[in-house]
Every structure is written in structure tokens, then in C-alpha cells.
Design a protein around this motif. Structure first.
Motif, PDB file in Angstrom:
ATOM      1  N   LYS A 197      -1.698 -55.741 -61.286  1.00 44.05           N
ATOM      2  CA  LYS A 197      -0.415 -55.155 -61.666  1.00 44.05           C
ATOM      3  C   LYS A 197       0.722 -55.770 -60.860  1.00 44.05           C
ATOM      4  CE  LYS A 197      -2.442 -50.643 -62.837  1.00 44.05           C
ATOM      5  NZ  LYS A 197      -2.175 -50.720 -64.297  1.00 44.05           N
ATOM      6  N   GLU A 239       6.294 -50.685 -63.618  1.00 45.09           N
ATOM      7  CA  GLU A 239       5.019 -51.207 -63.129  1.00 45.09           C
ATOM      8  C   GLU A 239       4.212 -51.599 -64.351  1.00 45.09           C
ATOM      9  OE1 GLU A 239       0.983 -49.527 -60.884  1.00 45.09           O
ATOM     10  OE2 GLU A 239       2.942 -48.706 -60.329  1.00 45.09           O
ATOM     11  N   ASP A 270       0.836 -54.168 -66.167  1.00 42.48           N
ATOM     12  CA  ASP A 270      -0.341 -55.021 -66.002  1.00 42.48           C
ATOM     13  C   ASP A 270       0.080 -56.484 -66.143  1.00 42.48           C
ATOM     14  OD1 ASP A 270      -2.152 -52.954 -65.651  1.00 42.48           O
ATOM     15  OD2 ASP A 270      -2.504 -52.746 -67.817  1.00 42.48           O
TER      16      ASP A 270
END
Length: 280
Positions: free
Chosen positions: A252, A265, A267
Motif C-alpha cells: 500500500k 491510502e 493498494d
């Protein structure tokens, strides 16, 4: 009897050349009727002595003129009908040619529309197939990256000061998630992408350049398949990067994405970076 005595003539008057031409050409029934009347008059004249034949040529001339006029009128009417028929035929040919040309143009246009639709459909299918392949590749990379991140985290846990620095860095970044993206802003209520990275590293005493182009060359270049927590991710060529974020482990990153999403935030598969630099 005197030699000069008048002798009555019983000879019928001769028909003129005009009368003979009318009979041969077969003009209309009215003309034939006129000839019949003329013939009857001639027969009667034959029974009686003809005192004078002076008026007969005048009658024949008038009759010939009338016949000639009638024939000329009939011929002119015939010519008029022929002209009209030729004009109608020419108009029909022009209209048929125009309709044929229009039909051909419509067929070509329809063929072009179908070809364009088929091409667009094919391109969309190819694009979907490409995206599916890319997602599969990113999924495989993400799984491999997760394993590497676990090993990296275990290695980092043995480094007291480094672990403390990355923990502070990640803690600060997570506290900024949800704030606004504002171009040129460096906090504390809003940031742009390089402003957030600079502010995060200042929390652990590291001064970074202000813009993403310079931040993409601020440390040691590392492979995106060998990342550590705290590495700076960049998008675009090194030295000309247009976007940056910070890798926080577990596949991440946290970054100020754009005005629509703000600080998020995500991936790594959401938007794979071009490269990374290590400053810790």
C-alpha cells in the motif's frame, strides 16, 4: 351546218395532278367525302352540255389548298407528339440515373458506418482484454510484493532507530488521510502530492526538495519489486516525475492523489508507480 357552228362538248373535265395526289395519300374521311361530292358534280356535268369549264380549275385549286393545309396540320401534330415523347424519355432517363446514383451513395455510406462500428467494437474488446491481462499481472505482482514486505518488516524490526523513524512517518501519513488536495499546499489542512511527502519526512528530520521532479531523484533508486516502508514512489521518468507518494508496507501507499479524492491510502495495484527512491 356552218363550219363555225358551236359544237357541244360531252367530255368530262380532266382531274388535276393535285386531285390525284390527294387520292393516293389517303387523307382523312372529310377529304374523301369532298372528292365524292366533286365526282358527283362531274357526273352531272357529263350528262348536260358543258357551256363553259372556266370555274373548274378554281374549285380544284381551293380543294388542293384545303387538303394541303390539313395535311400540314396533321404532320405538325405528329411532330409535336414525337418531340414530347422524346422529352419524356430523356427526363425519365435522367431521373433513373439520379436515383441510381443516390442509391449507390447510400449503400456506400451504410457500408462505411458498419465498418466504423465494427472497428470500434473490436477496439473496445481489445482494450478490455488488455485491461484484464494487466489486472492479472498486477495481482501476481501484489502477491509477490506482500511476501517481500513481510520479510522487509521483519528485517526492519531489528533496527531500533530506523523502526522508530518509519513508524513516525507512517503514523503522520495516516493522520492526513481524508484531507483535501490543493495544488501548491504543504499543510496542515491540505496538501498537494509533493507537499505531503515533504511534510511527512520533515517529521523525522529529513529535508526534501519541494517538487515531485526533484523528489524522484532525492535518494537511491530502488526496484519497485524490492520496496521498504518509507520509500518514495514516483510516477513518470526519474527527474521528470509528475506525481509522488510514500510506500507504507503491505503493498500500500499513501499520497495526495487529486482534487477529487484528496489524500488516500491505496493498494499498489490501484496505480503502479514507475519507480522508487530510498532516503532512509
Amino acid at each position: 351546218m356552218s363550219p363555225n357552228a358551236h359544237i357541244t362538248s360531252h367530255r368530262k373535265p380532266r382531274r388535276t395532278a393535285t386531285q390525284s395526289w390527294v387520292v393516293r395519300t389517303g387523307v382523312a374521311g372529310g377529304v374523301l367525302s369532298t372528292l365524292a361530292v366533286a365526282g358527283a358534280g362531274s357526273a352531272t356535268a357529263a350528262e348536260k352540255p358543258v357551256e363553259s369549264t372556266v370555274e373548274m380549275p378554281a374549285l380544284n385549286a381551293a380543294l388542293a389548298t384545303s387538303i394541303a393545309q390539313s395535311a400540314a396540320a396533321t404532320q405538325q401534330t405528329s411532330f409535336d407528339f414525337q418531340d414530347r415523347a422524346q422529352q419524356d424519355e430523356a427526363t425519365s432517363k435522367v431521373e433513373a440515373a439520379a436515383k441510381k446514383a443516390a442509391d449507390e451513395a447510400e449503400r456506400k455510406a451504410e457500408a462505411e458506418r458498419k465498418a466504423a462500428a465494427a472497428k470500434e467494437k473490436r477496439e473496445k474488446e481489445e482494450a478490455r482484454a488488455s485491461r484484464a491481462t494487466e489486472r492479472q499481472s498486477l495481482s501476481s505482482k501484489s502477491a509477490a510484493q506482500t511476501s517481500e514486505d513481510a520479510a522487509t518488516a521483519a528485517s526492519s524490526s531489528s533496527k531500533g532507530s530506523a523502526t522508530g523513524s518509519t513508524a513516525t512517518l507512517v503514523s503522520f501519513l495516516r493522520a492526513q488521510v481524508g484531507k483535501a488536495y490543493v495544488m501548491g499546499s504543504t499543510g496542515p489542512s491540505s496538501y498537494d502530492c509533493s507537499g505531503l511527502v515533504m511534510a511527512a519526512y520533515s517529521q523525522i528530520g529529513i529535508d526534501l526538495p519541494r517538487v515531485s521532479q526533484d523528489q524522484s531523484t532525492a535518494g537511491t533508486q530502488v526496484s519497485t519489486s524490492n520496496l521498504q516502508v518509507g520509500d518514495i514512489l514516483y510516477w513518470g521518468p526519474a527527474g521528470s516525475a509528475y506525481h509522488v507518494a510514500v510506500y507504507i508496507g503491505g503493498g500500500k501507499f499513501i499520497g495526495a492523489q487529486n482534487p477529487s479524492t484528496g489524500i488516500v491510502e491505496r493498494d499498489m495495484s490501484y496505480s503502479p508507480p514507475t519507480g522508487a527512491v530510498r532516503v532512509l
